[in-house]
Design an enzyme around this catalytic site. Structure first.
Site, PDB file in Angstrom:
ATOM      1  CG  HIS A   1      46.268  49.580  32.874  1.00 32.54           C
ATOM      2  ND1 HIS A   1      45.776  48.537  32.121  1.00 32.54           N
ATOM      3  CD2 HIS A   1      45.262  49.932  33.713  1.00 32.54           C
ATOM      4  CE1 HIS A   1      44.539  48.275  32.489  1.00 32.54           C
ATOM      5  NE2 HIS A   1      44.205  49.112  33.456  1.00 32.54           N
TER       6      HIS A   1
ATOM      7  CD  GLU B   1      35.010  41.469  36.406  1.00 30.84           C
ATOM      8  OE1 GLU B   1      35.831  41.994  37.154  1.00 30.84           O
ATOM      9  OE2 GLU B   1      35.204  41.265  35.210  1.00 30.84           O
TER      10      GLU B   1
ATOM     11  CE  LYS C   1      37.371  48.627  41.824  1.00 31.81           C
ATOM     12  NZ  LYS C   1      38.669  48.376  41.233  1.00 31.81           N
TER      13      LYS C   1
ATOM     14  CD  GLU D   1      41.655  52.490  34.838  1.00 32.75           C
ATOM     15  OE1 GLU D   1      40.420  52.319  34.790  1.00 32.75           O
ATOM     16  OE2 GLU D   1      42.478  51.622  34.457  1.00 32.75           O
TER      17      GLU D   1
ATOM     18  NE  ARG E   1      46.112  26.389  54.609  1.00 31.78           N
ATOM     19  CZ  ARG E   1      46.769  25.623  55.460  1.00 31.78           C
ATOM     20  NH1 ARG E   1      46.786  25.929  56.740  1.00 31.78           N
ATOM     21  NH2 ARG E   1      47.392  24.551  55.039  1.00 31.78           N
TER      22      ARG E   1
ATOM     23  CE  LYS F   1      38.267  42.175  39.403  1.00 32.16           C
ATOM     24  NZ  LYS F   1      38.127  42.523  37.981  1.00 32.16           N
TER      25      LYS F   1
ATOM     26  CG  HIS G   1      39.951  47.747  31.247  1.00 30.92           C
ATOM     27  ND1 HIS G   1      39.310  48.968  31.316  1.00 30.92           N
ATOM     28  CD2 HIS G   1      40.855  47.739  32.257  1.00 30.92           C
ATOM     29  CE1 HIS G   1      39.814  49.652  32.337  1.00 30.92           C
ATOM     30  NE2 HIS G   1      40.744  48.943  32.920  1.00 30.92           N
TER      31      HIS G   1
HETATM   32  P1  NAD Z   1      52.790  51.607  39.591  1.00 25.09           P
HETATM   33  O1  NAD Z   1      52.437  51.036  40.884  1.00 25.09           O
HETATM   34  O2  NAD Z   1      53.858  50.966  38.798  1.00 25.09           O
HETATM   35  O3  NAD Z   1      53.182  53.144  39.807  1.00 25.09           O
HETATM   36  C1  NAD Z   1      53.607  53.905  38.700  1.00 25.09           C
HETATM   37  C2  NAD Z   1      54.963  54.565  38.966  1.00 25.09           C
HETATM   38  O4  NAD Z   1      54.766  55.683  39.834  1.00 25.09           O
HETATM   39  C3  NAD Z   1      55.973  53.653  39.658  1.00 25.09           C
HETATM   40  O5  NAD Z   1      57.230  53.896  39.104  1.00 25.09           O
HETATM   41  C4  NAD Z   1      55.942  54.138  41.108  1.00 25.09           C
HETATM   42  O6  NAD Z   1      57.180  53.937  41.773  1.00 25.09           O
HETATM   43  C5  NAD Z   1      55.663  55.613  40.936  1.00 25.09           C
HETATM   44  N1  NAD Z   1      54.989  56.256  42.051  1.00 25.09           N
HETATM   45  C6  NAD Z   1      53.969  55.755  42.788  1.00 25.09           C
HETATM   46  N2  NAD Z   1      53.514  56.688  43.636  1.00 25.09           N
HETATM   47  C7  NAD Z   1      54.262  57.790  43.459  1.00 25.09           C
HETATM   48  C8  NAD Z   1      54.261  59.083  44.033  1.00 25.09           C
HETATM   49  N3  NAD Z   1      53.348  59.461  44.934  1.00 25.09           N
HETATM   50  N4  NAD Z   1      55.203  59.965  43.607  1.00 25.09           N
HETATM   51  C9  NAD Z   1      56.107  59.627  42.643  1.00 25.09           C
HETATM   52  N5  NAD Z   1      56.130  58.425  42.052  1.00 25.09           N
HETATM   53  C10 NAD Z   1      55.211  57.523  42.460  1.00 25.09           C
HETATM   54  O7  NAD Z   1      51.534  51.716  38.603  1.00 25.09           O
HETATM   55  P2  NAD Z   1      49.991  52.104  38.827  1.00 25.09           P
HETATM   56  O8  NAD Z   1      49.604  52.791  37.586  1.00 25.09           O
HETATM   57  O9  NAD Z   1      49.733  52.730  40.127  1.00 25.09           O
HETATM   58  O10 NAD Z   1      49.293  50.674  38.873  1.00 25.09           O
HETATM   59  C11 NAD Z   1      49.317  49.811  37.760  1.00 25.09           C
HETATM   60  C12 NAD Z   1      49.026  48.400  38.232  1.00 25.09           C
HETATM   61  O11 NAD Z   1      47.737  48.373  38.827  1.00 25.09           O
HETATM   62  C13 NAD Z   1      49.022  47.385  37.119  1.00 25.09           C
HETATM   63  O12 NAD Z   1      49.787  46.264  37.507  1.00 25.09           O
HETATM   64  C14 NAD Z   1      47.553  46.993  36.997  1.00 25.09           C
HETATM   65  O13 NAD Z   1      47.379  45.651  36.585  1.00 25.09           O
HETATM   66  C15 NAD Z   1      47.066  47.203  38.398  1.00 25.09           C
HETATM   67  N6  NAD Z   1      45.628  47.412  38.521  1.00 25.09           N
HETATM   68  C16 NAD Z   1      44.956  46.662  39.422  1.00 25.09           C
HETATM   69  C17 NAD Z   1      43.607  46.849  39.612  1.00 25.09           C
HETATM   70  C18 NAD Z   1      42.886  46.065  40.666  1.00 25.09           C
HETATM   71  O14 NAD Z   1      41.653  46.127  40.732  1.00 25.09           O
HETATM   72  N7  NAD Z   1      43.590  45.349  41.511  1.00 25.09           N
HETATM   73  C19 NAD Z   1      42.913  47.809  38.859  1.00 25.09           C
HETATM   74  C20 NAD Z   1      43.631  48.577  37.930  1.00 25.09           C
HETATM   75  C21 NAD Z   1      44.996  48.372  37.768  1.00 25.09           C
END
Ligand code: NAD
Length: 381
Positions: free
Chosen positions: A269, A240, A230, A188, A124, A146, A251
């Site tokens: 994304h 939100e 942020k 972003e 929980r 989030k 978005h």
């Molecule tokens: P991700 O976590 O898939 O990372 C992208 C790629 O980079 C992956 O293959 C990962 O293994 C690799 N990677 C990560 N760090 C690395 C490093 N230092 N060196 C080499 N490779 C590395 O993608 P992302 O773009 O970080 O995140 C996207 C996700 O975030 C989506 O699922 C999206 O919905 C979510 N998101 C959430 C919020 C929120 O407020 N919670 C906001 C924006 C996006």
């Protein structure tokens, strides 16, 4: 200069710090010690990040005599699903976690969203810490609480608000990030300038190139500025109900493009957000709300750093304005089938609108799609 900066997300009893610095993974033991004292730490990472950086994190924790164990999930968006969540929760329970266990999300947004959601529902609710390793995660997903996973019906449709106890944003770790991922995160970063800080956008126009090349001072300034923005928005509107919605600039378009492209490598994304922000400014200009020069400036800057700004880089798909609008109607931010848009009065001044007429959307999208058509080969005709 290698200094660590500290920001606070002011959420009363759930307040937490964001540390931004160049060497924070190596110093993780020192920063985590007060929180981890007497507790077990379970690190969750993905295969790519674990292969590159887990050893350094484990050494740092061991040096501070923090008892830690790691769980590794496959890299990529596909890990944000029920099956991986179930597997992770069961492995953590088998390992004997208790209410005092601290989860540590060590990866990009995928690992952060998945681990945060596991922390929200295990026993929980247990504490977790974010150690984001992508630019996108450092400037966006690791801050604000989030968490969630995707389902076949769409992205992030199952989740919870669950704030981390600490965020350690090590800008040095971005050196191993592939350029395409760096650029996706940069979209972003630009968003914060466009929605509320014209001065920051101006600074990015001058420093964006060195930032995406990994210049340390530019990176630190950008991560700090984005996290500060942020943190302020989240502190004012955690759930939100108001101004946090401005963070969705671009978005509504981006989610529709991602839904069409299938959430894979065709369109990241951040790339979708770059196109979405360009369209949001163009829509604002088309509606007479925003000067056309501002929309041009947005497109020029995103294109200058090599982010996509239209449909032309999205391969040979048959795009349809009607289908994109259908996706927008089903977006989780839509209400009664009416999508919400973040529009702009100028660079740095965004607002939320639910009154965009379908005819205006159709003309914007039809024109944007038409610009991607290959020129007629009149010479060869
Ligand atoms: P991700 O976590 O898939 O990372 C992208 C790629 O980079 C992956 O293959 C990962 O293994 C690799 N990677 C990560 N760090 C690395 C490093 N230092 N060196 C080499 N490779 C590395 O993608 P992302 O773009 O970080 O995140 C996207 C996700 O975030 C989506 O699922 C999206 O919905 C979510 N998101 C959430 C919020 C929120 O407020 N919670 C906001 C924006 C996006």
């Amino acid at each position: 200069m290698n200094r660590t900066e500290r920001l606070t997300v002011a959420l009363d009893e759930r307040r937490y710090d964001i540390l931004v610095g160049e060497d924070l993974v190596a110093q993780a033991g020192r920063h985590l010690r007060p929180l981890a004292e007497g507790r077990r730490v379970m690190i969750v990472s993905d295969e790519t990040v674990a292969g590159l950086h887990l050893g350094a994190l484990e050494r740092a924790l061991a040096d501070a005599r923090i008892d830690a164990r790691a769980f590794v999930v496959p890299a990529g968006e596909a890990s944000k699903d029920f099956a991986t969540l179930q597997h992770l929760c069961e492995r953590l329970l088998e390992a004997g976690i208790d209410r005092g266990t601290l989860l540590l999300a060590f990866g990009g947004g995928v690992v952060g969203d998945l681990t945060g959601f596991a922390a929200a529902i295990l026993l929980r609710g247990i504490d977790f810490v974010q150690v984001p390793t992508t630019l996108l995660a450092q400037v966006d997903s690791s801050v604000g609480g989030k968490t969630g996973i995707d389902t076949p019906q769409g992205k992030n449709l199952v989740g919870a608000f669950h704030q981390p106890r600490l965020v350690l944003a090590d800008t040095g770790i971005l050196a191993s990030l592939p350029r395409r991922e760096m650029l996706a995160g940069y979209a972003e970063v630009v968003k914060y300038g466009l929605l509320g800080d014209a001065g920051f956008f101006h600074w990015l126009e001058g420093h964006g190139h060195s930032l995406v090349e990994g210049e340390p001072n530019a990176l630190r300034h950008a991560v700090l500025t984005a996290c500060r923005a942020k943190a302020a928005v989240v502190a004012a509107d955690e759930r939100e109900t108001g101004q946090r919605a401005l963070l969705n600039l671009g978005h509504t378009f981006a989610h529709a493009l991602e839904a069409e492209c299938g959430y894979g490598d065709d369109l990241l994304h951040g790339e979708a957000v770059a196109i979405g922000m360009t369209l949001a400014f163009e829509l604002s200009a088309q509606l007479g709300l925003c000067p056309a020069e501002d929309a041009d400036r947005v497109r020029r800057h995103l294109a200058a750093v090599d982010l996509p700004t239209g449909f032309e880089r999205l391969g040979g798909r048959a795009w349809s304005a009607g289908r994109l609008i259908e996706h927008m109607r089903r977006d989780k931010k839509a209400s009664g089938g009416q999508p919400a848009f973040v529009l702009a009065r100028r660079i740095g001044e965004a607002f939320v609108s639910r009154d965009v007429a379908e005819a205006d959307l159709v003309s914007l999208l039809t024109e944007a799609i038409a610009q991607t058509a290959p020129p007629l080969d009149l010479a060869g005709a």
